[in-house]
Design a protein around this motif. Structure first.
Motif, PDB file in Angstrom:
ATOM      1  N   GLY A 168     -63.050 -48.579  66.486  1.00  0.00           N
ATOM      2  CA  GLY A 168     -61.611 -48.652  66.674  1.00  0.00           C
ATOM      3  C   GLY A 168     -60.861 -47.656  65.815  1.00  0.00           C
ATOM      4  O   GLY A 168     -59.910 -47.011  66.287  1.00  0.00           O
ATOM      5  N   PHE A 169     -61.278 -47.524  64.564  1.00  0.00           N
ATOM      6  CA  PHE A 169     -60.577 -46.612  63.653  1.00  0.00           C
ATOM      7  C   PHE A 169     -60.632 -45.174  64.163  1.00  0.00           C
ATOM      8  O   PHE A 169     -59.610 -44.463  64.167  1.00  0.00           O
ATOM      9  N   LEU A 170     -61.801 -44.753  64.621  1.00  0.00           N
ATOM     10  CA  LEU A 170     -61.940 -43.375  65.105  1.00  0.00           C
ATOM     11  C   LEU A 170     -61.144 -43.153  66.392  1.00  0.00           C
ATOM     12  O   LEU A 170     -60.565 -42.081  66.597  1.00  0.00           O
ATOM     13  N   ILE A 171     -61.104 -44.170  67.266  1.00  0.00           N
ATOM     14  CA  ILE A 171     -60.277 -44.059  68.472  1.00  0.00           C
ATOM     15  C   ILE A 171     -58.807 -43.966  68.085  1.00  0.00           C
ATOM     16  O   ILE A 171     -58.056 -43.134  68.600  1.00  0.00           O
ATOM     17  N   GLY A 172     -58.377 -44.827  67.171  1.00  0.00           N
ATOM     18  CA  GLY A 172     -56.988 -44.794  66.726  1.00  0.00           C
ATOM     19  C   GLY A 172     -56.615 -43.476  66.092  1.00  0.00           C
ATOM     20  O   GLY A 172     -55.519 -42.933  66.334  1.00  0.00           O
ATOM     21  N   GLN A 173     -57.532 -42.952  65.294  1.00  0.00           N
ATOM     22  CA  GLN A 173     -57.290 -41.665  64.627  1.00  0.00           C
ATOM     23  C   GLN A 173     -57.169 -40.538  65.650  1.00  0.00           C
ATOM     24  O   GLN A 173     -56.278 -39.685  65.554  1.00  0.00           O
ATOM     25  N   GLY A 230     -59.120 -51.889  63.649  1.00  0.00           N
ATOM     26  CA  GLY A 230     -59.460 -50.506  63.331  1.00  0.00           C
ATOM     27  C   GLY A 230     -58.600 -49.512  64.091  1.00  0.00           C
ATOM     28  O   GLY A 230     -58.171 -48.493  63.537  1.00  0.00           O
ATOM     29  N   THR A 231     -58.320 -49.807  65.360  1.00  0.00           N
ATOM     30  CA  THR A 231     -57.474 -48.913  66.161  1.00  0.00           C
ATOM     31  C   THR A 231     -56.076 -48.831  65.563  1.00  0.00           C
ATOM     32  O   THR A 231     -55.478 -47.752  65.477  1.00  0.00           O
ATOM     33  N   ALA A 232     -55.549 -49.977  65.139  1.00  0.00           N
ATOM     34  CA  ALA A 232     -54.223 -49.995  64.511  1.00  0.00           C
ATOM     35  C   ALA A 232     -54.232 -49.179  63.221  1.00  0.00           C
ATOM     36  O   ALA A 232     -53.363 -48.316  63.007  1.00  0.00           O
ATOM     37  N   GLU A 233     -55.213 -49.418  62.381  1.00  0.00           N
ATOM     38  CA  GLU A 233     -55.234 -48.741  61.085  1.00  0.00           C
ATOM     39  C   GLU A 233     -55.570 -47.258  61.235  1.00  0.00           C
ATOM     40  O   GLU A 233     -55.052 -46.417  60.488  1.00  0.00           O
ATOM     41  N   GLY A 234     -56.390 -46.929  62.212  1.00  0.00           N
ATOM     42  CA  GLY A 234     -56.690 -45.520  62.451  1.00  0.00           C
ATOM     43  C   GLY A 234     -55.493 -44.729  62.934  1.00  0.00           C
ATOM     44  O   GLY A 234     -55.347 -43.537  62.652  1.00  0.00           O
ATOM     45  N   SER A 235     -54.610 -45.390  63.669  1.00  0.00           N
ATOM     46  CA  SER A 235     -53.416 -44.712  64.199  1.00  0.00           C
ATOM     47  C   SER A 235     -52.193 -44.937  63.327  1.00  0.00           C
ATOM     48  O   SER A 235     -51.113 -44.414  63.626  1.00  0.00           O
ATOM     49  N   GLY A 236     -52.351 -45.747  62.286  1.00  0.00           N
ATOM     50  CA  GLY A 236     -51.244 -45.964  61.357  1.00  0.00           C
ATOM     51  C   GLY A 236     -50.128 -46.817  61.907  1.00  0.00           C
ATOM     52  O   GLY A 236     -48.970 -46.674  61.512  1.00  0.00           O
ATOM     53  N   VAL A 237     -50.448 -47.741  62.826  1.00  0.00           N
ATOM     54  CA  VAL A 237     -49.427 -48.647  63.362  1.00  0.00           C
ATOM     55  C   VAL A 237     -49.767 -50.073  62.947  1.00  0.00           C
ATOM     56  O   VAL A 237     -50.876 -50.364  62.495  1.00  0.00           O
ATOM     57  N   ALA A 238     -48.817 -50.970  63.105  1.00  0.00           N
ATOM     58  CA  ALA A 238     -49.021 -52.361  62.699  1.00  0.00           C
ATOM     59  C   ALA A 238     -50.034 -53.051  63.603  1.00  0.00           C
ATOM     60  O   ALA A 238     -50.030 -52.853  64.824  1.00  0.00           O
ATOM     61  N   VAL A 239     -50.893 -53.865  63.003  1.00  0.00           N
ATOM     62  CA  VAL A 239     -51.833 -54.647  63.795  1.00  0.00           C
ATOM     63  C   VAL A 239     -51.085 -55.532  64.793  1.00  0.00           C
ATOM     64  O   VAL A 239     -51.507 -55.686  65.942  1.00  0.00           O
ATOM     65  N   LEU A 240     -49.958 -56.088  64.385  1.00  0.00           N
ATOM     66  CA  LEU A 240     -49.160 -56.920  65.281  1.00  0.00           C
ATOM     67  C   LEU A 240     -48.774 -56.156  66.541  1.00  0.00           C
ATOM     68  O   LEU A 240     -48.823 -56.707  67.647  1.00  0.00           O
ATOM     69  N   ASP A 241     -48.408 -54.880  66.408  1.00  0.00           N
ATOM     70  CA  ASP A 241     -48.003 -54.100  67.579  1.00  0.00           C
ATOM     71  C   ASP A 241     -49.129 -54.018  68.604  1.00  0.00           C
ATOM     72  O   ASP A 241     -48.910 -54.174  69.815  1.00  0.00           O
ATOM     73  N   LEU A 242     -50.350 -53.776  68.144  1.00  0.00           N
ATOM     74  CA  LEU A 242     -51.466 -53.671  69.087  1.00  0.00           C
ATOM     75  C   LEU A 242     -51.899 -55.042  69.592  1.00  0.00           C
ATOM     76  O   LEU A 242     -52.392 -55.159  70.722  1.00  0.00           O
ATOM     77  N   MET A 243     -51.702 -56.080  68.784  1.00  0.00           N
ATOM     78  CA  MET A 243     -51.903 -57.434  69.299  1.00  0.00           C
ATOM     79  C   MET A 243     -51.002 -57.683  70.496  1.00  0.00           C
ATOM     80  O   MET A 243     -51.433 -58.209  71.526  1.00  0.00           O
ATOM     81  N   LEU A 244     -49.741 -57.301  70.371  1.00  0.00           N
ATOM     82  CA  LEU A 244     -48.777 -57.543  71.447  1.00  0.00           C
ATOM     83  C   LEU A 244     -49.150 -56.779  72.704  1.00  0.00           C
ATOM     84  O   LEU A 244     -49.021 -57.298  73.821  1.00  0.00           O
ATOM     85  N   GLY A 274     -53.821 -47.743  72.799  1.00  0.00           N
ATOM     86  CA  GLY A 274     -53.621 -48.897  71.943  1.00  0.00           C
ATOM     87  C   GLY A 274     -54.339 -50.147  72.383  1.00  0.00           C
ATOM     88  O   GLY A 274     -54.342 -51.151  71.665  1.00  0.00           O
ATOM     89  N   GLU A 275     -54.968 -50.121  73.556  1.00  0.00           N
ATOM     90  CA  GLU A 275     -55.671 -51.297  74.050  1.00  0.00           C
ATOM     91  C   GLU A 275     -57.175 -51.120  73.931  1.00  0.00           C
ATOM     92  O   GLU A 275     -57.691 -50.006  73.837  1.00  0.00           O
ATOM     93  N   LEU A 276     -57.882 -52.241  73.937  1.00  0.00           N
ATOM     94  CA  LEU A 276     -59.333 -52.191  73.913  1.00  0.00           C
ATOM     95  C   LEU A 276     -59.835 -51.557  75.214  1.00  0.00           C
ATOM     96  O   LEU A 276     -59.249 -51.782  76.277  1.00  0.00           O
ATOM     97  N   PRO A 277     -60.920 -50.786  75.149  1.00  0.00           N
ATOM     98  CA  PRO A 277     -61.556 -50.349  76.391  1.00  0.00           C
ATOM     99  C   PRO A 277     -62.174 -51.576  77.065  1.00  0.00           C
ATOM    100  O   PRO A 277     -62.806 -52.371  76.383  1.00  0.00           O
TER     101      PRO A 277
END
Length: 360
Positions: free
Chosen positions: A21-26, A79-93, A165-168
């Motif tokens: 997730g982190f690498l995808i987010g990055q 990991g996707t949230a943290e890799g892209s520097g956005v809030a985990v809540l945002d990607l949850m939504l 921002g979504e899971l594959p």
């Protein structure tokens, strides 16, 4: 147009879901942040609702249930949230939007805002075994999709069309076990929805690791979903396609696709569920019944049909847009992606779906 250059990210082997997730987010920081900034459903409905007291129980139950059922995929989301520097809540939504929106107070503005439509035509006959799929979404998704080709620990790998921002994958994908799928939204009525269950994005992420048809069915059946969905499961080695319609409270129905071409829009066809009446889907279903379905070219022409001005099968806005068309050929063992009207057959990507010999 941005989508003509659909980005592909090859990644792995990854040591953990978080690293994937982190690498995808990055890699896709720009697309993820752009989507969050421009997606009106996120901005006008999901985010304001998440700030209210009444949302907290729902969000906690969703996060707890999905983290417990799929801890690696939850780590992937974080990991996707943290890799892209956005809030985990945002990607949850974003990932739970279908599980959250039924509980957002209704207004005249948002009643139909999350309309989402895909069309599939499927056949398994002596002469061909094909799944053709229009990936339709809100026009806000234009330029906010990408392909993930990931290798996981111990060798499994998958290719998945992914929304920023979504899971594959909440769209379509395949893996090296010779399993593939496409998806269709279905609109169960509100009393058919169970708050705080397993999210559809987590279930389809699990399908990317299915080893065979039985395993895929088990992954669907064992997940206590909040909201219904329609899965087109494809087993390349067995040359089989199943349409699986699901609903909350572990209800499901399986339809084996055979020589009669099977068209599925966004309504239940064989599972008896109370659903929202969708004129768009009804119109596409009726139109598809009238069109030829003898060859692959017929299938693509059907998915490119614009005869109904109000509810065309191939959509060009202003709200809904056909992002691409996927053609999965079980005999050629290829997945082709077409951008633009599929009847013109302008293929932009072709992937071999050949299962590895020792897949099972």
């Amino acid at each position: 147009m941005e989508e003509k250059n659909l980005p592909i990210f090859e990644i792995g082997p990854c040591e953990s879901g978080y690293q994937l997730g982190f690498l995808i987010g990055q890699r896709f920081t720009k697309q993820i942040r752009s989507r969050l900034a421009t997606d009106l459903i996120f901005q006008n409905q999901l985010l304001p609702f998440a700030q209210t007291k009444q949302s907290q129980t729902l969000l906690k139950s969703l996060s707890d249930a999905n983290r417990e059922k799929f801890p690696s995929y939850w780590d992937e989301l974080v990991g996707t949230a943290e890799g892209s520097g956005v809030a985990v809540l945002d990607l949850m939504l974003l990932n739970f939007r279908k599980e959250i929106l039924p509980f957002v107070p209704k207004t005249a503005v948002n009643l139909d805002a999350d309309a989402e439509d895909c069309s599939d035509v499927l056949v398994v006959s002596d002469s061909m075994a094909v799944a053709a799929h229009n990936e339709d979404a809100n026009i806000a998704l234009l330029g906010h999709t990408y392909l993930i080709r990931a290798t996981l620990p111990n060798g499994p790998s998958f290719t998945a069309y992914t929304y920023a921002g979504e899971l594959p994958s909440c769209a379509f994908g395949f893996n090296n076990h010779g399993m593939a799928f496409t998806l269709n939204s279905v609109p169960p009525s509100e009393d058919e929805i169970v708050a705080g269950g397993i999210g559809r994005n987590f279930i389809s992420r699990a399908l990317l690791e299915a080893t065979n048809m039985d395993d895929a069915l088990t992954r669907i059946r064992s997940s206590a979903a909040s909201v219904g969905h329609s899965y087109n499961l494809i087993d390349i080695k067995a040359r089989r396609i199943l349409n699986v319609e699901t609903a909350s409270r572990n209800r499901f129905s399986v339809w084996e696709v055979q020589e009669t071409p099977f068209f599925h829009a966004n309504m239940y066809l064989h599972l008896q569920i109370q659903e929202v009446q969708d004129e768009n889907s009804l119109s596409r279903q009726k139109r598809a019944a009238l069109l030829p379905k003898q060859t692959k070219a017929d299938f693509l022409s059907l998915l490119g049909d614009t005869d109904d001005e109000n509810y065309p099968i191939y959509m060009k806005g202003p709200t809904l847009y056909t992002l691409c068309t996927a053609l999965l050929d079980l005999d050629d063992q290829t997945l082709s992606i077409i951008e633009g009207n599929p009847k013109e057959q302008q293929v932009t990507h072709v992937f071999a779906m050949s299962p590895r010999i020792h897949a099972d």
